[in-house]
Write an enzyme that holds these catalytic residues in place. Structure first.
Site, PDB file in Angstrom:
ATOM      1  CG  ASP A  88       1.588  -2.736 -10.396  1.00 27.03           C
ATOM      2  OD1 ASP A  88       0.756  -1.841 -10.636  1.00 27.03           O
ATOM      3  OD2 ASP A  88       1.785  -3.700 -11.157  1.00 27.03           O
ATOM      4  CD  GLU A  89       2.444   1.674 -14.641  1.00 25.94           C
ATOM      5  OE1 GLU A  89       2.858   2.104 -15.728  1.00 25.94           O
ATOM      6  OE2 GLU A  89       1.398   1.013 -14.513  1.00 25.94           O
TER       7      GLU A  89
ATOM      8  CG  ASP B 163       5.401  -1.832 -14.257  1.00 30.88           C
ATOM      9  OD1 ASP B 163       4.705  -2.264 -13.317  1.00 30.88           O
ATOM     10  OD2 ASP B 163       5.066  -1.936 -15.443  1.00 30.88           O
TER      11      ASP B 163
END
Length: 476
Positions: free
Chosen positions: A105-106, A11
């Site tokens: 983003d993960e 993350d």
């Protein structure tokens, strides 16, 4: 559950805000808030410097401004975020062929697959945790070198624990949860830590005297089923004792593609509403084509002034990625909805996705005939050139006014051209970004990623030497 911690969850830390800080040297270490800047805008991401003042994602931007008036408030730059995300995802694919992206983003990574898995299996059992930790630290270092950004990583024997681990590692940390330690790790955490436990479920459990994960496990499956129902109760008990056998899935099937906008002022003009629906339909088709997909069901979302939300849909006879078809279907759907009281949000989506199109030739011929007939009758545009949609974080090419059934762009006036955070270039001073504009002036800070904080200069909004530009890479 796996016998070794080989599920990794990555993350990126305050991703959008961190990209802005890396891109703009003058914002390093300062409060940065990214999102919709209008009166009804919503915070997309806040930097950690802003979070200490109580600002968080999904908060109304007006509330954020009251909590943190000194922050830099910027529009999102999704083209740059996607570019940085591609770099990060590329590094994850170097670790393993099994990468499950959840957002820009993960992502989850299965460390048992590929060369990484071979190295871990070659390690002695007592050295496994150290080998996994080394893998996570090397990944974080590679991301920092490639992007200049920090990431938090959780590694465990399941997806549930890996994700909770990465949250515990924030910001800029690494947590490895070794097999046998799951209950001790989860026990003290609040029930909201578990997936699927929202405010209502948490309040229901609190009234039953259950506030921590350990207390959920102690309650037992039968009691949780009694309190929450069979499916939810059994699932919650399994999570509380650390059981999660879901695999990392490399390709997640996207079920729909949609876009929506919240307007600064409620829309009451019927022609303006139809124009916005047409514009959103075009944006939706653009995303649909970028994904290489088509779809059979067009979905329209309308949120009224009083926050009541309606959803209407129409299923076509064949999948389509034709903007005319999607636009006209959405227009038919809005015709059946009363918008006289005011519209606060509109959205257009396409569901029932497929990898091909098979348009109805008779329908296309009918549409072409209707278009020709409309041209012969000389019907005027239903929206004037002054009808400007104010959208949250819209890209320059998307900030335009559309006719009710067409999408001919209307030239922008200089006063509406510049948005805080927007990339620009000046013939004399080079690249920079907009700090703000108003009363006929625009203020620009001239600096580049990796450099030093730059000088600030102010120009007339219609200065011909100043023009929009593409974002510069974070790392040269």
């Amino acid at each position: 559950m796996r016998s070794a911690p080989t599920v990794l969850h990555l993350d990126m830390d305050a991703f959008y805000a961190s990209v802005e800080q890396a891109s703009k040297p003058s914002l390093r270490g300062k409060a940065v808030i990214v999102g919709g800047l209008g009166p009804r805008g919503v915070v997309a991401t806040a930097s950690y410097e802003a979070r200490v003042h109580g600002v968080h994602s999904a908060m109304a931007m007006a509330h954020a401004r009251r909590l943190c008036p000194h922050a830099a408030y910027l529009i999102p730059r999704f083209a740059l975020y996607r570019r940085v995300s591609d770099t990060v995802m590329g590094l994850l694919h170097e670790l393993s062929p099994l990468v499950e992206p959840l957002s820009l983003d993960e992502a989850f990574v299965d460390l048992e697959a590929g060369e990484c898995g071979e190295r871990l299996r070659a390690a002695a059992p007592e050295a496994m945790a150290a080998a996994v930790r080394e893998t996570g630290e090397r990944l974080r270092a590679d991301i920092a070198a490639a992007t200049g950004l920090t990431a938090s990583v959780g590694i465990a024997g399941s997806k549930l624990l890996a994700k909770i681990g990465s949250e515990a590692a924030k910001p800029d940390g690494l947590v490895v949860i070794e097999p046998g330690t799951e209950r001790a790790f989860l026990g003290p955490k609040p029930v909201r830590t578990l997936w699927g436990v929202g405010p209502a479920t948490a309040d229901h459990l609190r009234r039953a005297g259950i506030t921590t994960v350990a207390e959920v496990a102690e309650a037992g499956e039968a009691e949780l089923v009694r309190l929450l129902g069979r499916a939810h109760g059994a699932s919650l008990y399994a999570m509380a004792i650390g059981h999660d056998d879901r695999p990392v899935v490399a390709e997640r099937d996207v079920k729909s593609i949609s876009v929506e906008d919240t307007f600064d002022v409620d829309l009451t003009d019927r022609a303006r509403v139809r124009a916005e629906v047409a514009r959103l339909a075009d944006r939706c088709v653009k995303r649909l084509r970028e994904a290489g997909r088509s779809g059979r069901t067009v979905v329209l979302k309308v949120r009224h002034y009083d926050f009541t939300t309606l959803t209407r849909s129409e299923t076509l006879r064949a999948p389509t990625d034709d903007p005319v078809v999607v636009r006209e279907t959405a227009d038919r759907l809005i015709e059946a909805i009363d918008t006289t009281g005011g519209v606060r949000l509109l959205g257009v989506g396409v569901a029932g996705l497929a990898d091909f199109t098979q348009e109805d030739l008779f329908a296309q011929a009918s549409q072409a005939s209707q278009a020709i007939q409309a041209g012969l009758t000389g019907q005027p545009d239903r929206v004037g050139s002054d009808a400007r949609p104010e959208t949250r974080g819209a890209a320059p090419e998307e900030r335009r006014a559309d006719t009710a059934l067409a999408s001919a762009p209307v030239p922008e006036t200089p006063a509406h051209r510049w948005r805080p955070g927007q990339d620009v270039t000046h013939e004399e001073y080079g690249p920079g970004w907009v700090q703000g504009s108003g009363v006929g002036r625009v203020t620009v800070r001239f600096e580049v990623p990796g450099g030093v904080p730059g000088r600030v200069r102010t120009f007339p909004v219609d200065d011909p030497r100043l023009s929009p530009s593409d974002p510069l890479p974070l790392v040269s």
